[in-house]
Design a protein around this motif. Sequence first.
Motif, PDB file in Angstrom:
ATOM      1  N   ALA A   1       0.839  -1.205   0.000  1.00  0.00           N
ATOM      2  CA  ALA A   1       0.000   0.000   0.000  1.00  0.00           C
ATOM      3  C   ALA A   1       0.871   1.251   0.000  1.00  0.00           C
ATOM      4  CB  ALA A   1      -0.925  -0.006   1.208  1.00  0.00           C
ATOM      5  N   LYS A   2       2.037   1.167   0.654  1.00  0.00           N
ATOM      6  CA  LYS A   2       2.920   2.338   0.674  1.00  0.00           C
ATOM      7  C   LYS A   2       3.447   2.643  -0.716  1.00  0.00           C
ATOM      8  CE  LYS A   2       3.827   2.505   5.518  1.00  0.00           C
ATOM      9  NZ  LYS A   2       4.175   1.532   6.530  1.00  0.00           N
TER      10      LYS A   2
ATOM     11  N   LYS B   1       1.281  10.236  -4.642  1.00  0.00           N
ATOM     12  CA  LYS B   1       1.732  11.547  -4.147  1.00  0.00           C
ATOM     13  C   LYS B   1       2.693  12.188  -5.143  1.00  0.00           C
ATOM     14  CE  LYS B   1       0.089  11.778   0.257  1.00  0.00           C
ATOM     15  NZ  LYS B   1       0.242  11.141   1.557  1.00  0.00           N
ATOM     16  N   MET B   2       3.556  11.365  -5.762  1.00  0.00           N
ATOM     17  CA  MET B   2       4.477  11.885  -6.793  1.00  0.00           C
ATOM     18  C   MET B   2       3.673  12.552  -7.904  1.00  0.00           C
ATOM     19  SD  MET B   2       7.358   8.906  -7.299  1.00  0.00           S
ATOM     20  CE  MET B   2       7.775   9.343  -8.979  1.00  0.00           C
ATOM     21  N   TRP B   3       2.623  11.843  -8.315  1.00  0.00           N
ATOM     22  CA  TRP B   3       1.777  12.344  -9.399  1.00  0.00           C
ATOM     23  C   TRP B   3       1.076  13.630  -8.977  1.00  0.00           C
ATOM     24  CZ3 TRP B   3      -3.682  12.661  -9.279  1.00  0.00           C
ATOM     25  CH2 TRP B   3      -4.291  12.994 -10.503  1.00  0.00           C
ATOM     26  N   LEU B   4       0.547  13.619  -7.748  1.00  0.00           N
ATOM     27  CA  LEU B   4      -0.210  14.757  -7.225  1.00  0.00           C
ATOM     28  C   LEU B   4       0.649  16.025  -7.229  1.00  0.00           C
ATOM     29  CD1 LEU B   4      -3.078  14.854  -6.054  1.00  0.00           C
ATOM     30  CD2 LEU B   4      -2.074  14.751  -3.790  1.00  0.00           C
ATOM     31  N   GLU B   5       1.890  15.885  -6.758  1.00  0.00           N
ATOM     32  CA  GLU B   5       2.798  17.041  -6.732  1.00  0.00           C
ATOM     33  C   GLU B   5       2.985  17.611  -8.124  1.00  0.00           C
ATOM     34  OE1 GLU B   5       6.659  16.365  -5.001  1.00  0.00           O
ATOM     35  OE2 GLU B   5       5.724  15.679  -3.124  1.00  0.00           O
ATOM     36  N   LYS B   6       3.218  16.704  -9.075  1.00  0.00           N
ATOM     37  CA  LYS B   6       3.486  17.159 -10.437  1.00  0.00           C
ATOM     38  C   LYS B   6       2.261  17.844 -11.040  1.00  0.00           C
ATOM     39  CE  LYS B   6       6.203  14.983 -13.500  1.00  0.00           C
ATOM     40  NZ  LYS B   6       7.622  15.337 -13.478  1.00  0.00           N
ATOM     41  N   VAL B   7       1.091  17.218 -10.829  1.00  0.00           N
ATOM     42  CA  VAL B   7      -0.129  17.762 -11.425  1.00  0.00           C
ATOM     43  C   VAL B   7      -0.461  19.114 -10.814  1.00  0.00           C
ATOM     44  CG1 VAL B   7      -2.618  17.459 -11.510  1.00  0.00           C
ATOM     45  CG2 VAL B   7      -1.134  15.598 -12.157  1.00  0.00           C
TER      46      VAL B   7
ATOM     47  N   GLN C   1      -7.007  16.852  -5.106  1.00  0.00           N
ATOM     48  CA  GLN C   1      -6.764  16.478  -3.715  1.00  0.00           C
ATOM     49  C   GLN C   1      -6.941  14.974  -3.580  1.00  0.00           C
ATOM     50  OE1 GLN C   1      -9.566  18.199  -0.991  1.00  0.00           O
ATOM     51  NE2 GLN C   1      -8.744  17.020   0.699  1.00  0.00           N
ATOM     52  N   LEU C   2      -6.018  14.348  -2.856  1.00  0.00           N
ATOM     53  CA  LEU C   2      -6.124  12.909  -2.610  1.00  0.00           C
ATOM     54  C   LEU C   2      -6.638  12.715  -1.185  1.00  0.00           C
ATOM     55  CD1 LEU C   2      -5.363  10.109  -3.916  1.00  0.00           C
ATOM     56  CD2 LEU C   2      -3.261  10.263  -2.609  1.00  0.00           C
ATOM     57  N   VAL C   3      -7.804  12.091  -1.044  1.00  0.00           N
ATOM     58  CA  VAL C   3      -8.339  11.826   0.294  1.00  0.00           C
ATOM     59  C   VAL C   3      -8.091  10.358   0.586  1.00  0.00           C
ATOM     60  CG1 VAL C   3     -10.332  12.016   1.809  1.00  0.00           C
ATOM     61  CG2 VAL C   3     -10.182  13.440  -0.234  1.00  0.00           C
TER      62      VAL C   3
ATOM     63  N   VAL D   1      -3.470   6.830 -12.275  1.00  0.00           N
ATOM     64  CA  VAL D   1      -3.791   8.252 -12.172  1.00  0.00           C
ATOM     65  C   VAL D   1      -3.542   8.960 -13.503  1.00  0.00           C
ATOM     66  CG1 VAL D   1      -3.857   8.753  -9.736  1.00  0.00           C
ATOM     67  CG2 VAL D   1      -1.656   8.376 -10.809  1.00  0.00           C
ATOM     68  N   VAL D   2      -2.591   8.448 -14.272  1.00  0.00           N
ATOM     69  CA  VAL D   2      -2.391   9.007 -15.619  1.00  0.00           C
ATOM     70  C   VAL D   2      -3.651   8.769 -16.460  1.00  0.00           C
ATOM     71  CG1 VAL D   2      -1.077   8.740 -17.755  1.00  0.00           C
ATOM     72  CG2 VAL D   2       0.118   8.771 -15.564  1.00  0.00           C
TER      73      VAL D   2
END
Lengths: 400, 320
Positions: A47-48, A55-61, A77-79, A326-327
């Motif tokens: 899961a990690k 999170k990597m993707w979220l930062e970039k987006v 936002q990722l909940v 996510v892509v």
Amino acid sequence: MRSNVKFPGLFILAAGLAAGGLPVSAAKADIKIGAPLALTGPLADEAKKQELVWKMWLEKVNAAGGISVGGTKHKVQLVQYDYQSDGQRAAQLAEKLITDDKVDFLLAPFGSGHTKIVGTIATRYETPIIACAASSESVFDQTSGYLFGTLSPNIGLFGPMVKYFREKMPQLKKVAVLGRDDVFPKSTAQGISAAAKAAGLDVYYDQLYAVGTMDHSASLSAIKAGNPDWVYITGYTQDLILARKQMNDLGVKAPIITMLAGPAYKEYIEGLGNLANGVTSSTWWHQATSYSGVGVWPTTEAFYKEFVAKEKSDPDYIHASCAATVVVLQDAIERAGSLDKKKVRDAIAKTDITTFYGPIKFSANGMNAPRDLPIIQVQDKGIKVLAPADVKNSDMNMIK
Amino acid sequence: MKSRWLPYALFAAWVVVLATTPLWGSNYIVRVAIMIAMFTGLTLSWNFIGGFAGYPSFSTAAFFGIGCYAGALAQRAGVPMVLAWIVATVVVGAIAAALGAIILKMRGHYFAIASIGIVEVARLIISSWGSLTGGGDGLNVPLMSGGPNAVARIFLLVMIVIMIMSFIVTVIVDRSRLGFGLRCIQQNEDAANMVGVNNRLYKVIAYTLSALFCGTIGAAHASWTGYIDPSDSFSILMSVKVPVMCLLGGPGTLLGPVIGTAAFMMLEEVFWANFLDYNRAILGAVIVILIFFLPGGLLALRYRDIARRFGLLREPKMAA
């Protein structure tokens, strides 16, 4: 006599109940993606991996202003919640994410079972959900169109490999299969054995070993007696390191040795050194492939470099498959030009793209279309891709 | 606490609270209510063997899991849903009676270990019998049609009905010869035998009663989730949680299992929501503290003394 000591306990209880009533407030964002994750419990390591790449993707987006929906950029936002590797809690949290947090889309947790449970809830609420770590087709057979998965079916691991090896070694005949008696390793052992038999090969040894086996000498001696052309062993990294060492000690030799999924992980090669050379394997993804396409990571190399810079270790197929979910989601939202769940669902269903992870096009059941999965080999303590032809970067070496 | 009717009134009030959640809460709250009703049913069941008879059974997860599979397999074979739950109840009851006749010859720690063994054996059989049960890949159960609200309300109703049924059986046992005999066994098994209690029979009945509703609940849970697999169906955590809930409330009483389950599940929600990383550790510590300081459970507290201490009651006029 009962003492008064019980009062503090009551106070703690009352205070705790009061505190629990307060909702955990979250920052406002336009697009909410919900993710039940098994951050504690037996599935925590896997899961990690999911959390990390998302999170990597979220930062970039978000650094780029967010996802473009019909011309305007929306932050993402990722909940996420920890469901403690407990299926019942995963279902509970999926429902919480949809009804309380009002997420627009969901990402499925690790593994076929929990994907199925969460996928069922998402389907009831008609919320699109993409899975990255479920390869059993039974997960996808009753979800009526809201569940998608980026792994292609297990079946792509077997037929193409048998075919490829027969091309490389026309006299290939005698096959020995040894599998770990556990969900995924067991199904792969059974799959390869069926594919080999269907191709007319002689599977003279086809057995499972129990979880936790520390001595494979009985199985390996039986395999040696049959003088195999191809030895296929499944299990997790530690099992496979042990099996390869014992093969060497007992003098079990074969021109082709395949282990699943050992060589895909760097720990396997580190643990075996030169002994790892020549071992083949399959994987859904490996950084040695070179795909290019849409998304925040335009090429396999871009994803790999960023991952290594951040984590100081190599990504595996779970990392890549989860990053691909996510892509896909971003691509579908942009194509739909809307956050409407139905429209995005339709856009996901129509996905036909290539990403750093490989081609993604969903079959009618929602799984990524079956394709020939990469066959890899350890050469000079590094990983080379042998097949399919469009991503290959080396030729196969026979052992001995 | 003197009133004979107080436990029934409290239970009825609690049923009303749970049953009305769809009117005032979100579907998440309804789901919590379903889980509370479900675990209350399991805890009331455990109370027969663990509370009344004092036998530390850890078999709950085995009965729940077998119920899941019996119900799911029946439904897949075309049996209507409610009938499949009844089939599961009967199957689980029969298995429990047969197993009980064997392992209830043991007492104390030996019995506890044997009862844990049953969970593991059942799990291994189910996961190895791949041709019937799908092995580690699990089984799909026919999904109930209808929107999320309808499904949540139906299963809330189902779990509450099962909870009420197990409560009624508890009341009957409590007032009958069986309940008296089981309490004798709990206090001194040899003495009970001497005064004419049929120990063997009573224990087997208690063990079977502790399994019956677990089977029903398991089957209903399988229909609700739509998917079961061996590791979630036979979770050793469930086998531990249920006795803890009962001990927390007050074993061998009518209302103890109900109160204990409600308190435990709310604590679990609170700690889970506020301490993401350490919630299990904190919950564990709280359980240890509560059981250490409250050996008879929450019901054994002297609420009158507490109230007096806070000045809520003037004078102990009742204390005679």
